[in-house]
Design an enzyme around this catalytic site. Structure first.
Site, PDB file in Angstrom:
ATOM      1  N   LYS A  46      -0.429  -4.004  -3.815  1.00 19.37           N
ATOM      2  CA  LYS A  46      -1.956  -3.395  -3.119  1.00 19.37           C
ATOM      3  C   LYS A  46      -1.923  -2.019  -3.782  1.00 19.37           C
ATOM      4  CE  LYS A  46      -5.103  -2.328   0.537  1.00 19.37           C
ATOM      5  NZ  LYS A  46      -5.048  -0.716   0.252  1.00 19.37           N
ATOM      6  N   SER A  70       0.788  -1.159   0.104  1.00 20.33           N
ATOM      7  CA  SER A  70      -0.090  -0.055   0.043  1.00 20.33           C
ATOM      8  C   SER A  70       0.996   1.212  -0.003  1.00 20.33           C
ATOM      9  CB  SER A  70      -0.960   0.119   1.192  1.00 20.33           C
ATOM     10  OG  SER A  70      -1.992   0.956   1.055  1.00 20.33           O
ATOM     11  N   ASP A  89      11.014   5.410  -9.435  1.00 15.70           N
ATOM     12  CA  ASP A  89      10.771   5.921 -10.974  1.00 15.70           C
ATOM     13  C   ASP A  89      11.420   7.255 -11.139  1.00 15.70           C
ATOM     14  OD1 ASP A  89       9.292   3.589 -11.410  1.00 15.70           O
ATOM     15  OD2 ASP A  89       7.315   4.498 -11.856  1.00 15.70           O
TER      16      ASP A  89
END
Length: 404
Positions: free
Chosen positions: A334, A309, A320
């Site tokens: 999740k 999560s 990224d």
């Protein structure tokens, strides 16, 4: 002229008769109002506008026909209604469960220290992670272990919150869990004594194993309301001690508050996108870092199957944006966001309102995030974290030291 008047009178009479049969809000009982409020919250906010290919209006009509004589019958009807969505994260939270969830995110809890979830692939209750130094962690329970029974009750017959409620209890009382360890066929039985749990969001220290290159180690246990402040304090303190790089440990961190994940990412990132959210209309929103990072020192982020999560939001943002190197094992997967809504008498309902994508538009739900460097790790105890037995930690130290 008389004919026109008669027609008008007839039309008015028909309108009045029809009006009498329009259901009025005050015609509903208190129990029906709670059911309707739950239905409406899902109708307005749920991420899937097909409602798992259900005619949601027809669902409303069918459930209004059910006898709702008391609150328990109402809660059961709501549970049955939400089950049609086949989404374990959209769920009813009776008063005790709603209160417990609020306590958890505020940083206080008692029990045996298990974060649990229902695996959507097999509908099996399983461990996301045990809390550090909790009775569950000390007993050796591991992430992804399957919980088969709780005090002899088959967990397939329980919702996520019912299972959590049965595991919780007063300090000093016992609970018996039958568990199938991950990747094994044998069952193990644990009798655990509930205790007061420490939910400190952050633990940190200075690693001087290489005196020329001290490393700041920061372990984030949960994204609670005080997590951002605690982490900022840890970084500032370590900066004063002259650290050359950081290890941010998100292993076995099951998540928590979305906003905490966003705010913690901002501590590490220069202006950039942290995460994209996608609602039921497919419309993209985003959360961004728009200020100066608190530090620009090299960073390794440790993750594993218990990182879920908000942990994955943070890890995905750092990966990224090339701010940190992810190391360890693939994360839980999740990629859904829930909002909490309050119902009457202290109850609540959690509704999946969006999914999220990493800055490079990766949808990680049920897939997880793959680290830049895979380092497998046999289960170790909380007290072995950061020691020679912690291969992932040692790999992070070696990477930072060799790189610089």
């Amino acid at each position: 002229m008389k004919k026109i008047c008669v027609n008008i009178v007839i039309i008015l009479l028909i309108f009045c008769i029809n009006f009498l049969y329009i259901p009025q809000a005050n015609a509903y009982t208190e129990e029906e109002k709670i059911l309707l409020q739950s239905w409406r919250l899902v109708n307005e906010a749920y991420v899937d506008d097909s409602f798992n290919h259900q005619n949601w209006w027809q669902v409303r009509q069918e459930f209004l026909k059910k006898p709702l004589h008391d609150r328990e019958e109402t809660y059961n009807a709501i549970r049955e209604m939400l089950a049609l969505l086949d989404d374990p994260y959209t769920r009813l939270l009776p008063p005790e469960n709603y209160h417990n969830l609020q306590i958890t995110t505020s940083g206080e809890l008692s029990g045996i220290g298990l974060q649990i979830s229902i695996n959507p692939e097999n509908n099996q209750l399983e461990v996301v992670t045990p809390l550090p130094s909790s009775p569950a962690e000390l007993a050796g329970i591991q992430p992804r272990d399957q919980i088969i029974t709780i005090d002899g009750i088959d967990t397939h017959t329980l919702t996520l919150d019912e299972a959590a409620n049965k595991i919780r209890g007063e300090i000093g009382t016992n609970v018996i869990l039958e568990i199938k360890p991950k990747d094994k066929d044998n069952l193990k039985t644990y009798e655990l004594t509930r205790d007061r749990l420490s939910l400190s969001s952050v633990n940190y220290n200075l690693d001087k194993s290489n005196p020329r290159y001290p490393i700041g180690y920061v372990r984030l246990n949960q994204f609670s309301a005080n997590a951002t402040q605690d982490l900022a304090h840890a970084i500032v303190d370590l900066e004063k001690k002259g650290v050359k790089g950081y290890i941010l440990d998100l292993r076995n961190n099951p998540g928590g508050l979305l906003q905490a994940g966003i705010d913690i990412a901002r501590l590490w990132l220069e202006p950039s996108t942290i995460v994209y959210t996608v609602n039921r209309q497919g419309i993209l929103g985003s959360y961004d870092a728009d200020g100066d990072a608190i530090t620009d020192k090299p960073l390794v982020v440790l993750v594993n199957q218990g990182s879920a999560s908000a942990s994955e939001i943070l890890a995905g943002a750092l990966q990224d944006n090339h701010r940190g190197v992810l190391m360890g094992e693939k994360t839980f997967g999740k990629g859904l966001i829930q909002s909490l809504f309050e119902l009457p008498a202290g109850a609540g309902i959690a509704v999946t309102v969006a999914k999220y994508e990493t800055p490079s538009h990766k949808d990680i739900n049920k897939l997880g995030i793959t680290p830049d460097r895979i380092v497998t790790q046999e289960p170790i105890s909380y007290f072995e974290i950061g020691t020679e037995k912690d291969l992932q930690y040692q790999s992070a130290l070696a990477y930072l030291t060799m790189k610089n």
